[in-house]
Write an enzyme that holds these catalytic residues in place. Structure first.
Site, short mmCIF file in Angstrom:
data_model
loop_
_atom_site.label_atom_id
_atom_site.label_comp_id
_atom_site.label_asym_id
_atom_site.label_seq_id
_atom_site.Cartn_x
_atom_site.Cartn_y
_atom_site.Cartn_z
N MET A 96 -6.01 -4.55 9.60
CA MET A 96 -5.09 -3.91 10.73
C MET A 96 -4.66 -4.82 11.74
SD MET A 96 -7.36 -0.23 11.01
CE MET A 96 -8.87 -0.96 11.16
N ILE A 154 -15.05 -2.54 9.97
CA ILE A 154 -15.54 -3.98 10.51
C ILE A 154 -14.84 -4.42 11.86
CG2 ILE A 154 -15.64 -6.36 9.70
CD1 ILE A 154 -15.53 -5.28 6.92
N GLY A 184 -7.82 -3.18 16.30
CA GLY A 184 -7.29 -3.69 14.96
C GLY A 184 -8.68 -4.19 14.27
N SER A 185 -8.53 -4.64 12.99
CA SER A 185 -9.59 -5.39 12.43
C SER A 185 -9.32 -4.95 10.84
CB SER A 185 -11.02 -5.02 12.93
OG SER A 185 -11.91 -5.90 12.05
N ARG A 186 -10.38 -4.64 10.11
CA ARG A 186 -10.01 -4.22 8.83
C ARG A 186 -11.19 -3.04 8.44
NH1 ARG A 186 -12.24 -9.20 5.43
NH2 ARG A 186 -13.25 -8.04 3.80
#
Length: 215
Positions: A96, A154, A184-186
């Site tokens: 993301m 994560i 954001g991130s994943r």
């Protein structure tokens, strides 16, 4: 479209100092300088609102694994999942960016059979070890057929706050919200080896709408 409740504090924290600064500039600065900073404030405020947007989407419900987050598919590979399953699974990871919607959703109907939070590092989200070493929350949902899907929020180098609303024993409704990551991130999803994957690498996906796989 609406704003997510997790954005309330961030919006207020960002807005109050900016408004105070603009008020001071209005009293001491020429009109063109005040106008320049006002434009910058509007752009920054608009980006913050964009970060916390929640689009109006009707969940695409069915007997499949629904996409739990907006973003881009960056990993589809066989891997050993050592936290819960302790066997080989298909790992599917969604990255993301700060411009994606940041809410996460249940990929299947069922019951939350496992939930764990792990403090950790803040490596960049695409780092190979981020799935094991970064701050993360792991949730497993078991459907009525006994099939289990593990998905993991994560944190990354920018995203330093994970919010997970799931608790063990909760009812999971496919497409309903289960968490939020700032900014954001994943999200990693672990599927059975015989799952029929319906997405491809680098594909842009949308939470609550796209089908990741069929079990």
């Amino acid at each position: 479209m609406k704003l997510h409740r997790e954005g309330t504090a961030s919006i207020l924290i960002a807005s109050l100092p900016l408004i105070a600064s603009l008020a001071c500039l209005y009293l001491i600065a020429p009109w063109w300088l005040w106008g320049f900073f006002s434009l910058g404030f509007l752009v920054l405020f608009g980006l913050i609102l964009w970060f916390f947007r929640i689009p109006n989407r009707t969940p695409n419900k069915g007997e499949f694994v629904l996409c739990p987050a907006d973003g881009k598919v960056v990993v589809i590979e066989k891997t050993f999942e050592k936290e819960y399953f302790k066997d080989e699974r298909i790992q599917l990871s969604i990255f993301m960016s700060p411009l994606n919607v940041h809410a996460q959703y249940y990929p299947i109907d069922g019951e939350v059979s496992y939930k764990a939070y792990h403090p950790g590092k803040y490596l960049v989200a695409w780092h190979p070890k981020s799935s094991e070493e970064n701050e993360r929350s792991t949730v497993v949902v078991k459907n009525e057929k006994g099939q289990e899907i593990l998905f993991r929020q994560i944190a990354g180098a920018v995203a330093r706050r994970i919010v997970c609303y799931s608790e063990q024993g909760d009812k999971a409704d496919q497409g309903e919200e289960m968490g939020f990551i700032k900014f954001g991130s994943r999200v990693d999803v672990f599927l059975p080896l015989d799952a029929d994957i319906k997405v491809s690498l680098e594909q842009a996906v949308q939470g609550r709408l796209d089908v990741l796989a069929e079990l």
